[in-house]
Design an enzyme around this catalytic site. Structure first.
Site, short mmCIF file in Angstrom:
data_model
loop_
_atom_site.label_atom_id
_atom_site.label_comp_id
_atom_site.label_asym_id
_atom_site.label_seq_id
_atom_site.Cartn_x
_atom_site.Cartn_y
_atom_site.Cartn_z
N HIS A 43 -3.77 -5.68 1.81
CA HIS A 43 -3.63 -5.79 3.45
C HIS A 43 -4.17 -7.29 3.66
O HIS A 43 -4.80 -7.79 2.72
CB HIS A 43 -4.29 -4.82 4.34
CG HIS A 43 -3.81 -3.55 3.73
ND1 HIS A 43 -2.65 -3.02 4.35
CD2 HIS A 43 -4.24 -2.57 3.10
CE1 HIS A 43 -2.51 -1.69 4.01
NE2 HIS A 43 -3.54 -1.39 3.23
N CYS A 83 0.89 -1.37 -0.11
CA CYS A 83 0.03 -0.15 0.09
C CYS A 83 0.80 1.36 -0.03
O CYS A 83 1.55 1.64 -1.05
CB CYS A 83 -0.82 -0.14 1.11
SG CYS A 83 -2.50 1.00 0.88
N ARG A 135 -12.06 6.59 -2.05
CA ARG A 135 -11.16 5.36 -1.80
C ARG A 135 -11.62 4.05 -2.39
O ARG A 135 -12.83 3.87 -2.61
CB ARG A 135 -11.07 5.23 -0.22
CG ARG A 135 -10.50 6.65 0.51
CD ARG A 135 -10.12 6.13 2.02
NE ARG A 135 -9.16 5.39 2.07
CZ ARG A 135 -7.97 5.73 2.48
NH1 ARG A 135 -7.58 6.89 2.25
NH2 ARG A 135 -7.02 5.00 2.81
#
Lengths: 256, 463
Positions: A193, A93, A127
């Site tokens: 993640h 990320c 997002r």
């Protein structure tokens, strides 16, 4: 006893969404095979002293990413030398974005990157959040990675980097071109993640193997482990992701 | 009231009755959702009828417990708190509570709302609260808010919408929360812990705030109680813990409860809480400070806190066939660490059932399991990983070193509870650590076994 050394870069600043789970997994999977994984935390002001075989950097918030970028400049040549020498790097990320050429924020502010991966990232307004399934083709065999993404940056790959895989579910690098992550020599970047490695143990081993081969010769191979629980967890996660995908029209107030 | 608001409320109530009659659930949110769809100003229209105005409480952890404590105190003070049900802390849930609470009884009414961090800014303009209280900011469901900094920004946006003269109640020990009070008028009411014995030293997990919010330099801690809560200062810019007006001293914490002295500007009072652990002391301090800001007598506050009983799933104990089932809700790494710390108080080998769901109300990202320090768990005897993400929990336990034949995986709740009740002998204890919707699932099943009272409460359906 065989030993590997891993530099955990900026663990105090770059650790979002359980990224440290990746370190836990690498260490355990080494230990189960009688290999010691020595992990050094390297943060602001620390020297990158030592013969490292692996490096890991997790995700961070914008504020922290900026601090790290500033600090990294003084060790950039040293780190590039280590990468050229075959250092295996996993970046997640924010760490992934940081390894790129540059980052353009949504307000068109330009932050220079480290230039280790041939990628560029542009900030987006919405997002990109949710479960991800990625199809990865490495060494000819096709395998899956599952994880969870949460980023506003849109990453585009340059000619120097190859995508890590293609998106089956989720957004990936930018939500448009169907790619996820990047790979350049032994440097791997991804938005996943989850943590990434616990449910994708094959990928953990895929990172460990070149590091061990470099240190102990090409004949070295990792002994297989019982990954029954890991594989069941990946299968269960994929089943869950498909179920969520099918129910995406159900209104929020009813879901709770 | 405008015709449109009346229509909206009537339609919302009808939808709620229908949903209940059909046993569809959604009773804590559906009426409000329908009403807000018809008239987005429903909350404002109903809030104006509250005799004593309203209070908004937000935090990552402890919203429900704190609001329940405050409700007990305000009831003891002779008020009728209009209070949203546990977990229904979005605009729909607040509208529903207002619709159900209006026109009940003859005591003066006060709105008491636990509000989701991201929803604060949306409801503050309508509620125009007299008091806004912020308890803590930890990593929680970051899949919704993006980043921890973003959570603080969302709450700050809510603060900027407060009406003239409203009071802010803030946790002085949380730098991220205390920073919200900078430059606010009138001076915020700060609370904190001033105990030496329960301070920890160094190396604590799940820390979410390490940098000064003002200048970005590193914070130093003189004392730390858990995570990033404690007595801190920034050597570079001088930002430091504000001196709190309400404090707890002489803490004595056990698994059965907490004792401490409450120091207020109006005197010092002995408090006995029926809930354990240091974060419940913070919850009590927040509830106390809110009530002080509303002008409640400290003596009434002490009495209200003594009567407080934990809400379902928050250190609740249920007996099933002679087994003691302890339910400890976990929602984020900090809460998980605290639950483990509380479990470690019981030194005997323990039976533990982890139940992890990933529904919207739990947070859809289960990464947080890896941010919790599961490795600290002491003396596990029998471990069960359950819930929709049972396998993720099992993996976390495996990599924490707890897979030596004592680990079972069962995503199905019926089967998991059966396994647990078979494994735990009558007279023994079972610790259940569920996420929010997993807790509701478990309680629903325990209800059939006769261990739990029904979910119906005056004021509406809890789920």
């Amino acid at each position: 006893m065989k030993t590997l050394r891993l530099a955990h870069l900026y663990p105090d600043l770059m650790n979002l969404y359980g990224d440290r789970g990746n370190i836990i997994v690498l260490r355990r999977r080494c230990a189960w095979r009688g290999i010691e994984l020595v992990v050094d935390d390297v943060s602001i002001g620390d020297d990158l002293a030592g013969d490292y075989d692996l490096a890991f950097i997790g995700g961070g918030q914008d504020r922290e990413q900026l601090l790290v970028c500033r600090d990294f400049q003084r060790r950039l040549d040293q780190f590039k030398g280590m990468v050229d020498g075959g250092l295996v790097v996993l970046a997640i990320c924010g760490g992934y974005q940081l390894l790129g050429r540059r980052f353009l924020t949504y307000q068109n502010e330009e932050l220079p990157g480290l230039g280790i991966l041939d990628i560029e990232t542009v900030g987006g307004q919405k997002r990109l959040i949710g479960n991800v399934v990625v199809k990865v083709k490495l060494d000819g065999s096709e395998r899956l990675l599952v994880g969870f993404e949460n980023h506003s940056g849109r990453t585009i790959l340059g000619p120097g980097a190859r995508p890590l895989g293609t998106i089956e579910r989720g957004f990936g690098n930018n939500g448009r071109d169907g790619t996820e992550g990047a790979r350049q020599a032994n440097v791997f970047g991804t938005y996943l993640h989850g943590s990434l490695l616990p449910k994708n143990p094959w990928f953990a081993d895929y990172l460990l193997e070149p590091a061990l081969k470099r240190k102990y010769g090409d004949d070295f191979s990792l002994e297989p482990l019982d990954d029954g629980l890991e594989d069941a967890a990946r299968t269960a996660a994929i089943r869950r992701i498909e179920e969520i995908h099918r129910r995406r029209w159900v209104p929020g107030w009813f879901k709770r | 009231m405008r015709f449109k608001s009346r229509l909206a409320i009537a339609a919302g109530r009808a939808a709620g009755s229908l949903s209940r009659a059909l046993r569809l659930g959604g009773g804590t949110s559906l009426p409000g959702a329908v009403a807000l769809k018809i008239d987005p100003r429903t909350i404002g229209a109903l809030a104006r009828r509250l005799d004593q105005g309203s209070v908004v409480i937000t935090a990552t952890n402890g919203k429900t417990t704190t609001a329940n404590m405050a409700a007990d105190i305000l009831s003891a003070a002779g008020l009728l708190p209009i209070h949203n049900a546990a977990g229904a802390n979005l605009a729909y849930g607040i509208a529903t509570a207002l619709m159900q609470g209006a026109g009940e009884g003859d005591r003066p009414t006060i709105g008491l709302f636990e509000v989701d961090e991201a929803t604060v800014k949306n409801v503050v303009p309508d509620l125009a609260p007299r008091v806004l209280a912020v308890g803590n900011i930890f990593r929680d469901q970051l899949d919704r808010f993006g980043e921890v900094d973003q959570t603080a920004r969302l709450i700050a946006a809510g603060i900027s919408e407060l009406p003239e003269g409203a009071r802010l109640v803030l946790n002085a020990d949380d730098p991220r929360v205390a920073a919200l009070g900078q430059g606010f008028e009138p001076e915020p009411l700060y609370f904190g812990i001033d105990d030496v014995g329960y301070a920890q030293s160094g190396g604590i997990g799940a820390q979410d705030s390490k940098d000064c919010l003002v200048c970005g330099g590193p914070l130093t801690y003189e004392r730390r109680y858990f995570s990033h809560l404690g007595h801190y200062a920034c050597p570079s810019c001088g930002f430091s813990r504000p001196a709190p007006q309400v404090t707890a001293i002489d803490l004595d914490l056990t698994l059965r409860g907490s004792r401490f002295k409450l120091v207020t500007p109006a005197g010092t009072f002995k408090i006995e809480l029926k809930v354990p652990a240091i974060y419940n002391v913070y919850n009590a301090l927040l509830a106390t400070s809110v009530c002080l800001a509303l002008g409640v007598e400290p003596r009434t506050i002490a009495a209200g806190l003594a009567d407080f009983k934990p809400a379902f799933g928050r250190f609740e104990m249920i007996e099933v066939g002679g087994r003691r089932l302890h339910i400890m809700l976990i929602k984020n790494p900090t809460g998980f660490n605290q639950a483990i710390e509380a479990l470690n108080i019981d030194a005997r080998p323990k039976n533990i059932f982890f139940a992890i769901n990933d529904n919207l109300a739990d947070g859809t990202d289960v990464s947080w399991l890896w941010d919790a320090d599961i490795e600290n768990l002491e003396a596990p005897k029998w471990l069960l990983a359950g819930g929709i993400r049972a396998h993720d929990m099992a993996l976390r336990l495996k990599y924490a070193g707890f897979d030596d034949g004592a680990l079972r995986v069962e995503p199905d709740f019926d089967s998991a509870l059966k396994l647990a009740l078979d494994a735990v002998a009558p007279g023994d204890d079972l610790y259940i650590l569920p996420t929010y919707t997993a807790m509701l699932e478990i309680r629903r099943r325990l209800q059939h076994l006769g261990g739990v009272s029904a979910f119906w409460k005056p004021g509406g359906l809890i789920e």
